[in-house]
Design a protein around this motif. Structure first.
Motif, PDB file in Angstrom:
ATOM      1  N   UNK A  92       1.599  -6.399   3.817  1.00  0.00           N
ATOM      2  CA  UNK A  92       2.653  -7.342   3.456  1.00  0.00           C
ATOM      3  C   UNK A  92       3.414  -6.839   2.225  1.00  0.00           C
ATOM      4  N   UNK A  93       4.729  -6.743   2.352  1.00  0.00           N
ATOM      5  CA  UNK A  93       5.547  -6.250   1.237  1.00  0.00           C
ATOM      6  C   UNK A  93       5.829  -7.390   0.259  1.00  0.00           C
ATOM      7  N   UNK A  94       5.512  -7.148  -1.002  1.00  0.00           N
ATOM      8  CA  UNK A  94       5.735  -8.156  -2.055  1.00  0.00           C
ATOM      9  C   UNK A  94       7.113  -7.995  -2.664  1.00  0.00           C
ATOM     10  N   UNK A  95       7.474  -6.750  -2.976  1.00  0.00           N
ATOM     11  CA  UNK A  95       8.767  -6.484  -3.618  1.00  0.00           C
ATOM     12  C   UNK A  95       9.374  -5.187  -3.113  1.00  0.00           C
ATOM     13  N   UNK A  96      10.705  -5.178  -3.075  1.00  0.00           N
ATOM     14  CA  UNK A  96      11.443  -3.936  -2.864  1.00  0.00           C
ATOM     15  C   UNK A  96      11.854  -3.437  -4.237  1.00  0.00           C
ATOM     16  N   UNK A  97      11.578  -2.175  -4.500  1.00  0.00           N
ATOM     17  CA  UNK A  97      11.847  -1.603  -5.822  1.00  0.00           C
ATOM     18  C   UNK A  97      13.183  -0.857  -5.830  1.00  0.00           C
ATOM     19  N   UNK A  98      13.970  -1.113  -6.865  1.00  0.00           N
ATOM     20  CA  UNK A  98      15.271  -0.444  -6.998  1.00  0.00           C
ATOM     21  C   UNK A  98      15.605  -0.266  -8.470  1.00  0.00           C
ATOM     22  N   UNK A  99      16.304   0.817  -8.762  1.00  0.00           N
ATOM     23  CA  UNK A  99      16.784   1.081 -10.130  1.00  0.00           C
ATOM     24  C   UNK A  99      18.233   1.519 -10.057  1.00  0.00           C
ATOM     25  N   UNK A 100      19.055   0.933 -10.908  1.00  0.00           N
ATOM     26  CA  UNK A 100      20.486   1.283 -10.946  1.00  0.00           C
ATOM     27  C   UNK A 100      21.126   1.231  -9.555  1.00  0.00           C
ATOM     28  N   UNK A 101      20.816   0.134  -8.829  1.00  0.00           N
ATOM     29  CA  UNK A 101      21.360  -0.084  -7.487  1.00  0.00           C
ATOM     30  C   UNK A 101      21.038   1.051  -6.518  1.00  0.00           C
ATOM     31  N   UNK A 102      19.839   1.600  -6.663  1.00  0.00           N
ATOM     32  CA  UNK A 102      19.344   2.645  -5.763  1.00  0.00           C
ATOM     33  C   UNK A 102      17.892   2.325  -5.412  1.00  0.00           C
ATOM     34  N   UNK A 103      17.573   2.336  -4.126  1.00  0.00           N
ATOM     35  CA  UNK A 103      16.204   2.080  -3.678  1.00  0.00           C
ATOM     36  C   UNK A 103      15.267   3.147  -4.236  1.00  0.00           C
ATOM     37  N   UNK A 104      14.094   2.683  -4.708  1.00  0.00           N
ATOM     38  CA  UNK A 104      13.089   3.638  -5.206  1.00  0.00           C
ATOM     39  C   UNK A 104      11.748   3.501  -4.488  1.00  0.00           C
ATOM     40  N   UNK A 105      11.506   2.333  -3.859  1.00  0.00           N
ATOM     41  CA  UNK A 105      10.231   2.182  -3.154  1.00  0.00           C
ATOM     42  C   UNK A 105       9.906   0.746  -2.832  1.00  0.00           C
ATOM     43  N   UNK A 106       8.641   0.515  -2.472  1.00  0.00           N
ATOM     44  CA  UNK A 106       8.167  -0.840  -2.163  1.00  0.00           C
ATOM     45  C   UNK A 106       6.817  -1.082  -2.831  1.00  0.00           C
ATOM     46  N   UNK A 107       6.569  -2.351  -3.118  1.00  0.00           N
ATOM     47  CA  UNK A 107       5.265  -2.767  -3.641  1.00  0.00           C
ATOM     48  C   UNK A 107       4.644  -3.731  -2.631  1.00  0.00           C
ATOM     49  N   UNK A 108       3.413  -3.466  -2.217  1.00  0.00           N
ATOM     50  CA  UNK A 108       2.715  -4.337  -1.280  1.00  0.00           C
ATOM     51  C   UNK A 108       1.972  -5.448  -2.023  1.00  0.00           C
ATOM     52  N   UNK A 109       1.616  -6.482  -1.304  1.00  0.00           N
ATOM     53  CA  UNK A 109       0.852  -7.589  -1.892  1.00  0.00           C
ATOM     54  C   UNK A 109      -0.501  -7.103  -2.397  1.00  0.00           C
ATOM     55  N   UNK A 110      -1.008  -6.028  -1.802  1.00  0.00           N
ATOM     56  CA  UNK A 110      -2.290  -5.447  -2.213  1.00  0.00           C
ATOM     57  C   UNK A 110      -2.192  -4.712  -3.547  1.00  0.00           C
ATOM     58  N   UNK A 111      -0.943  -4.490  -4.015  1.00  0.00           N
ATOM     59  CA  UNK A 111      -0.742  -3.758  -5.269  1.00  0.00           C
ATOM     60  C   UNK A 111      -0.343  -2.313  -5.055  1.00  0.00           C
ATOM     61  N   UNK A 112      -0.500  -1.812  -3.828  1.00  0.00           N
ATOM     62  CA  UNK A 112      -0.101  -0.421  -3.538  1.00  0.00           C
ATOM     63  C   UNK A 112       1.419  -0.283  -3.640  1.00  0.00           C
ATOM     64  N   UNK A 113       1.869   0.869  -4.078  1.00  0.00           N
ATOM     65  CA  UNK A 113       3.312   1.148  -4.096  1.00  0.00           C
ATOM     66  C   UNK A 113       3.576   2.463  -3.363  1.00  0.00           C
TER      67      UNK A 113
END
Length: 423
Positions: free
Chosen positions: A132-153
């Motif tokens: 389950x994806x908790x957050x979508x990670x982005x910096x300066x309006x550019x995708x950088x990754x995802x964070x799962x509910x388990x804490x994995x990125x």
């Protein structure tokens, strides 16, 4: 760990997006919060999976009334005929049924899900279920990754959101994509039920007078604010204990919900003889008088309609069903013909979005590039399938839009990832 492309959601669109990304050379990760892939896809087409539709590209888009024109660019890259070719090439033979609907010869949606799963495996796509994806990670309006509910990125420069709408929520379509989109600055247009049965509080509906009555090839129209039809569908119709169902009703539901945004009820008009005008019907019924003059009204007209609907309309027209047909007054005949052609039914709503077949509304298309399905707001972010503000009729049109947008997004995400890695 870093991937070229990450896809969130292993449904129709997500699996095709991951296949496409991997086919185009991307190291791909597919994340699914359920235990298995394609949970909703397994249910489509009554468990048989209406893969696509065999009509022309233009006709398919015309059957996607919710912003179908947005798809012209995507269809120029991958269309319904290429969907058919994809499955045929990978061992899923298809057959055509009524209205151009295409099904696997096996009559099992599992054939379609297994085919996609095998392709993912052959293309070495990494699949994580119960993720389950908790957050979508982005910096300066550019995708950088995802964070799962388990804490994995997981890191990536290209992310495809294929999380579905809000229908069939037990399959995992709980609106996660809308939440992600809003958090990243996207606009989500109001969500509403489409391809949903219509609800009516008419006394005859509440009293279940016509419950279970099925009418073939009738015309159902929805009247707009100026009392003129804004949509008409000539298909089968079913009276239920709550209102109207069947293809004609389902196809009108999107327009009903749009009108109900500014009104408490809308009017549907039922025409049980759409191929004949009122004067023609009147002449035909006058001829019946000569042939069966001594018969009762209900016996003289029993050939015309299912008995329950015939008696129902005679009652509405205040015509005694037992009197001799020859005694029917011209004004009574006129009133009866009017009801055959123009029977009004007040509609108060539709089934809720959670129980409907398709979600209307979604991520605003003004913020999506039609050619690539990439966000105009955040670089490297793509949206596909039902999460977008696109909806079609049943008959293989929504699944077509999902496969097409998935394939096109996967292709372009892989290409952008290749440029990024090269740089």
């Amino acid at each position: 760990m870093k991937y070229d492309v990450i896809v969130i959601g292993a449904g129709t669109s997500g699996m095709m997006a991951a296949v496409s990304a991997a086919e185009h050379g991307a190291k791909t990760l597919l994340l699914e919060k359920n235990k298995r892939l394609g949970k909703k896809l397994l249910l489509t087409g009554g468990g048989r999976c209406n893969v696509t539709n065999n009509r022309s590209k233009e006709e398919v888009i015309a059957h996607i009334p919710g912003n179908g024109k947005f798809l012209f660019s995507a269809f120029s890259q991958f269309d319904n005929h290429q969907i058919m070719a994809f499955f045929e090439e990978h061992g899923v033979h298809l057959k055509e049924e009524d209205h151009g609907r295409m099904f696997p010869v096996s009559n099992r949606s599992k054939s379609v899900v297994n085919c996609l799963s095998e392709q993912l495996e052959q293309l070495h796509v990494t699949i994580k279920t119960e993720a389950s994806v908790k957050n979508i990670l982005a910096e300066n309006n550019q995708i950088t990754g995802v964070e799962l509910s388990s804490g994995e990125t997981y890191q990536t420069a290209c992310l495809i959101v294929a999380t579905g709408g809000k229908t069939y929520q037990h399959t995992g379509s709980t609106g996660d994509g809308y939440r992600f989109a809003k958090k990243l600055g996207h606009t989500v247009t109001p969500l509403f039920a489409t391809e949903a049965p219509l609800v009516s509080n008419e006394p005859f509906i509440r009293d279940k007078q016509l419950q279970g009555l099925s009418m073939q090839d009738v015309s159902l129209s929805i009247l707009g604010p100026k009392e003129k039809p804004i949509v008409t569908h000539q298909m089968d119709l079913l009276f239920t204990h709550f209102g109207l169902s069947g293809p004609a009703a389902l196809r009108c539901s999107m327009f009903v919900n749009k009108l109900l945004e500014s009104a408490s009820e809308v009017t549907a008009i039922l025409d049980v003889f759409p191929e004949k005008d009122a004067p023609t019907l009147t002449r035909e019924l006058e001829l019946v008088k000569k042939e069966g003059a001594n018969k009762s009204v209900k016996n003289a007209l029993k050939f015309l309609l299912p008995e329950r609907y015939l008696l129902f309309l005679l009652e509405k027209a205040t015509i005694d069903e037992n009197k001799p047909y020859k005694q029917m007054e011209p004004k009574e005949l006129e009133k009866f013909v009017t009801l055959l052609k123009n029977f009004p039914i007040k509609i108060n709503g539709t089934w809720p979005i959670e129980k409907s077949f398709v979600t209307g509304g979604g991520i605003s298309l003004k913020e999506i590039t039609p050619k690539t399905l990439e966000s105009k707001v955040v670089a490297g972010l793509f949206f596909t399938g039902e999460v977008l503000d696109i909806n079609g009729y049943t008959g293989g049109y929504n699944i077509t839009a999902a496969f097409v947008t998935g394939y096109v997004a996967g292709k372009h995400a892989a290409q952008i990832a290749a440029y990024t890695n090269y740089d």
